[in-house]
Write an enzyme that holds these catalytic residues in place. Structure first.
Site, short mmCIF file in Angstrom:
data_model
loop_
_atom_site.label_atom_id
_atom_site.label_comp_id
_atom_site.label_asym_id
_atom_site.label_seq_id
_atom_site.Cartn_x
_atom_site.Cartn_y
_atom_site.Cartn_z
N HIS A 160 0.91 -1.23 -0.03
CA HIS A 160 0.14 0.06 0.05
C HIS A 160 0.91 1.24 0.12
O HIS A 160 0.55 2.27 -0.38
CB HIS A 160 -0.89 0.03 1.32
CG HIS A 160 -2.31 0.94 0.89
ND1 HIS A 160 -2.40 1.76 0.10
CD2 HIS A 160 -3.42 0.64 1.46
CE1 HIS A 160 -3.69 2.24 -0.04
NE2 HIS A 160 -4.28 1.60 1.16
N ASP A 388 -6.88 -8.66 -19.60
CA ASP A 388 -6.83 -9.93 -20.64
C ASP A 388 -5.53 -10.15 -21.09
O ASP A 388 -4.76 -9.38 -21.74
CB ASP A 388 -7.75 -9.59 -21.91
CG ASP A 388 -7.68 -10.56 -22.84
OD1 ASP A 388 -7.28 -11.58 -22.56
OD2 ASP A 388 -8.59 -10.31 -23.90
#
Length: 441
Positions: A160, A388
């Site tokens: 983070h 993808d």
């Protein structure tokens, strides 16, 4: 379910990358020393020219090595400067890459049930040992798990301090584009750009960054409490009803007459439901904590492709009695007011506040979402469809787990019948009433 780890390697950038240290901004360092884990499920079998597990692993490794040339800080490690301030050491030590096989099918894994994915998804992520020095663990860890049916899960952990949600998705989408041989937008790594936006001194109070303001009304638990998770499906009709209810008196809550969004309507409803389920007295103060994207709000705009944290936290507060007695429109109006306040000047003031108060690891060791507070984070607008790698977009993507009581993720639904879904973590004794109240509009 059993998962058998077949391989653990370190993937490094395919070419030499810039060295040295990378400054972390005040916004970067406000967040806790944790990795955020996301899981992305794919059906990889294709009617023509099917890919084997070895083929997929090779494509993922090669494209990861190539994309790390551009996202080179992700291959580095955390360190500290001469003043003890945390930074990223761009030393190209690499990203952990794990290959595993599971003894179940993809459909079995995605049969989440009402309790949510917290226990089912945890074995899919690569654990991190935080007990050693911060330089000891990678900033990015990847675990690829293949299922009996030919499907797979790509679990990605990103620290983070290095990225927010938008940048985390930016990295994975760029990796996917690289796997397909497509060009990517170059990431921007200059975190000092954020620091340089700070006002000379804070202009506002910034309760969202003031630990006393956020935690001062949180009563310590004398004994540990049991917590539970739930996965709640939301139909299109449910969302429509919530928006209608929130906008029924919108002109009284919003001076501009602009209709409340799905998020504003839903988060307001969740805040009220939590107050009722927790049985708060009327004079109990409660905060709703949520992130606001600073990218379109700063002036000048955050550079396109910025890779880091560009979030302004928001934490409107109210008394539980007020929330439960007012209309949903009024509660949504509280969110709208808080969001609208987060303009260029407010965000720049917030950076100055974090700088001057030396707020580092602001949520460390305690949850800003814990009872009587609530945190609502939306993943529903994340561009997951772009992930993808050559065998189609993910059939489902979600956070791998919830760490904190009082935190709720808003997710895209896992089925066509639903509009959205909630991944909820609350005290066990409050969960059933929360669910009943949530569905009772």
């Amino acid at each position: 379910m059993k998962i058998n780890v077949k391989e653990t390697t370190m993937v490094r950038p395919a070419k030499d990358t810039p060295g040295g240290s990378l400054w972390l901004s005040e916004i970067d360092l406000f967040f806790p020393n944790i990795h955020n884990n996301s899981v992305h499920f794919f059906k990889t079998s294709m009617d023509t020219n099917p890919l084997s597990m070895d083929d997929i692993t090779r494509i993922l490794k090669q494209s990861l090595s190539e994309v790390l040339v551009h996202f080179y800080p992700g291959a580095g490690r955390l360190g500290k400067d001469e003043n003890g301030r945390v930074q990223i050491e761009c030393n190209a030590k690499g990203v952990t890459f794990v290959v595993a096989e599971a003894d179940c099918t993809l459909d079995e894994m995605l049969d989440i049930g009402e309790s949510g994915p917290v226990s089912k998804f945890r074995p899919l992520i690569q654990p991190v040992d935080y007990s050693q020095d911060i330089s000891s663990f990678p900033l990015i860890l990847v675990k690829v798990t293949y299922f009996k049916c030919g499907g797979m899960c790509l679990a990605v952990a990103q620290h983070h301090w290095a990225v927010d949600g938008s940048s985390a998705v930016q990295f994975i989408n760029s990796w996917a584009s690289m796997a397909r041989g497509q060009p990517i937008d170059e990431p921007v790594h200059d975190r000092k750009w954020i620091s340089n936006q700070a006002l000379p001194s804070p202009k506002f109070d910034h309760p969202e960054y003031d630990t006393n303001a956020i935690f001062g009304h949180v009563k310590p638990n004398p004994v540990p409490v049991d917590i539970s998770t739930a996965y709640l499906r939301i139909s299109t009709q449910h969302i429509h009803a919530l928006k209608e209810k929130a906008n029924a008196n919108a002109e009284k809550a919003d001076a501009h007459g602009k209709k409340f969004s799905v998020y504003e309507s839903l988060a307001a409803h969740l805040w009220r439901c939590a107050c009722k389920a927790r049985g708060h007295p009327d004079d109990q103060k409660t905060s709703l904590v949520f992130p606001v994207n600073a990218r379109p709000r700063l002036c000048p705009l955050v550079p396109r492709g910025f890779y880091g944290n560009a979030i302004q936290m928001s934490a409107p507060s109210a008394f539980s009695g007020e929330l439960l007695k007012e209309t949903l429109s009024s509660t949504a109006g509280r969110l709208r007011k808080s969001i609208n306040e987060k303009d260029n000047e407010y965000i720049r003031s917030g950076i100055a506040y974090l700088r001057d108060n030396k707020v580092i690891d602001g949520f460390s060791g305690r949850s800003s979402f814990r009872n009587p507070n609530l945190g609502v984070v939306s993943w529903s607008q994340m561009p997951m469809h772009a992930m993808d790698f050559g065998w189609g977009p993910p059939v489902y993507a979600a956070p791998a787990s919830i760490r904190s009581e009082g935190k709720i993720y808003v997710l895209s639904a896992s089925s066509k019948e639903d509009s959205l879904a909630l991944y909820v973590c609350l005290e066990t004794s409050h969960m059933e009433l929360f669910k009943k109240t949530f569905y009772d509009i």
